[in-house]
Design a protein around this motif. Structure first.
Motif, short mmCIF file in Angstrom:
data_model
loop_
_atom_site.label_atom_id
_atom_site.label_comp_id
_atom_site.label_asym_id
_atom_site.label_seq_id
_atom_site.Cartn_x
_atom_site.Cartn_y
_atom_site.Cartn_z
N ARG A 14 0.76 -1.16 -0.04
CA ARG A 14 0.03 -0.07 -0.14
C ARG A 14 0.85 1.34 0.00
N ILE A 15 2.24 1.13 0.17
CA ILE A 15 3.09 2.25 -0.03
C ILE A 15 3.37 2.45 -1.52
N ASP A 16 3.22 4.00 -1.70
CA ASP A 16 3.70 4.24 -3.00
C ASP A 16 5.27 4.63 -3.44
N THR A 17 5.68 3.52 -3.80
CA THR A 17 7.28 3.43 -4.05
C THR A 17 7.99 4.44 -4.69
N VAL A 18 7.24 5.16 -5.81
CA VAL A 18 7.69 6.20 -6.57
C VAL A 18 7.76 7.57 -5.68
N LEU A 19 6.70 7.67 -4.84
CA LEU A 19 6.83 8.96 -4.13
C LEU A 19 7.57 8.63 -3.08
N LEU A 20 7.99 7.52 -2.50
CA LEU A 20 8.90 7.19 -1.21
C LEU A 20 10.23 7.52 -1.69
N CYS A 21 10.71 7.06 -3.01
CA CYS A 21 12.03 7.41 -3.37
C CYS A 21 12.17 8.72 -3.52
N ARG A 22 11.33 9.43 -4.23
CA ARG A 22 11.46 10.99 -4.49
C ARG A 22 11.49 11.62 -2.99
N LEU A 23 10.73 11.39 -2.07
CA LEU A 23 10.80 12.16 -0.83
C LEU A 23 12.15 11.64 -0.03
N LEU A 24 12.58 10.56 -0.38
CA LEU A 24 14.06 10.22 0.31
C LEU A 24 15.16 10.75 -0.12
N VAL A 25 15.08 10.92 -1.57
CA VAL A 25 16.03 11.67 -2.24
C VAL A 25 15.92 13.37 -1.81
N LEU A 26 14.82 13.81 -1.75
CA LEU A 26 14.59 15.07 -1.42
C LEU A 26 15.06 15.36 -0.06
N LEU A 27 14.72 14.39 0.87
CA LEU A 27 15.24 14.60 2.29
C LEU A 27 16.62 14.26 2.51
N ALA A 28 17.33 13.53 1.87
CA ALA A 28 18.84 13.39 1.76
C ALA A 28 19.44 14.63 1.21
N PHE A 29 19.04 15.26 0.15
CA PHE A 29 19.70 16.53 -0.27
C PHE A 29 19.38 17.88 0.69
N ALA A 30 18.24 17.58 1.30
CA ALA A 30 18.01 18.53 2.39
C ALA A 30 19.06 18.57 3.54
N ASN A 31 18.96 17.51 3.91
CA ASN A 31 20.09 16.83 4.99
C ASN A 31 21.49 17.38 4.60
N GLY A 32 21.85 17.01 3.38
CA GLY A 32 23.25 17.43 2.88
C GLY A 32 23.56 18.71 2.87
N PHE A 33 22.60 19.72 2.43
CA PHE A 33 22.67 20.93 2.28
C PHE A 33 22.69 21.68 3.62
N TYR A 34 21.90 20.98 4.51
CA TYR A 34 21.69 21.74 6.04
C TYR A 34 23.15 21.39 6.56
N THR A 35 23.82 20.08 6.55
CA THR A 35 25.11 19.90 7.09
C THR A 35 26.15 20.53 6.39
N ILE A 36 26.17 20.76 5.33
CA ILE A 36 27.07 21.80 4.75
C ILE A 36 26.97 23.28 4.85
N MET A 37 25.88 23.70 5.18
CA MET A 37 25.76 24.85 5.74
C MET A 37 26.10 25.11 7.24
N GLN A 38 25.90 23.99 8.26
CA GLN A 38 26.43 24.17 9.40
C GLN A 38 27.85 23.99 9.41
N PHE A 39 28.59 23.33 8.47
CA PHE A 39 29.97 23.13 8.32
C PHE A 39 30.78 24.41 8.05
N VAL A 40 30.12 25.31 6.97
CA VAL A 40 30.43 26.50 6.50
C VAL A 40 30.35 27.71 7.49
N SER A 41 29.29 27.71 8.24
CA SER A 41 29.12 28.69 9.24
C SER A 41 29.58 28.49 10.47
#
Length: 135
Positions: A108-135
């Motif tokens: 019952r889980i939408d796998t396409v939406l699941l993959c898209r959300l996981l990729v988006l969350l990974a990019f957001a987490n990576g961006f946040y971590t880089i911003m924390q490192f830079v500042s």
């Protein structure tokens, strides 16, 4: 590709957000906010599975999981003199909850939406971590 309902898409979003929501406590001791958020989905899908009356043999695996977990937990409480019953019951409730959730949410889980959300969350987490490192 099957068409997924809004309820299934909401379940997918909550499954993706479960690690984030699991960090916060709920009003019930031993249960996180993420588990409380998934509880209505588990109850709704379990009710749908029971009312459809499909294949009764599909419930056998769930019963076996419940029996094994209950037996192992009971033996741990009996055999270990310093075992805490409240901790043991908390673990039992959590395992039974996740077993029921996996049982009722399979397929019952939408796998396409699941993959898209996981990729988006990974990019957001990576961006946040880089911003924390830079500042």
């Amino acid at each position: 590709m099957p068409k997924h309902s809004k309820l299934e898409k909401a379940l997918t979003v909550f499954v993706v957000l479960l690690p984030l929501l699991a960090q916060y406590r709920s009003v019930i001791p031993g249960i996180s906010l993420g588990e409380i958020a998934l509880l209505p989905f588990a109850v709704a899908y379990f009710a749908i599975s029971v009312t459809k009356g499909g294949d009764r043999r599909s419930f056998f695996g769930l019963y076996v999981i419940f029996a094994i977990v209950l037996l192992a937990n009971t033996l741990a409480v009996i055999c270990q003199p310093f075992c805490s019953f409240s901790n043991s019951a908390s673990v039992l409730m959590r395992i039974v909850f996740y077993a029921a959730l996996i049982f009722v949410a399979r397929g019952r889980i939408d796998t396409v939406l699941l993959c898209r959300l996981l990729v988006l969350l990974a990019f957001a987490n990576g961006f946040y971590t880089i911003m924390q490192f830079v500042s």
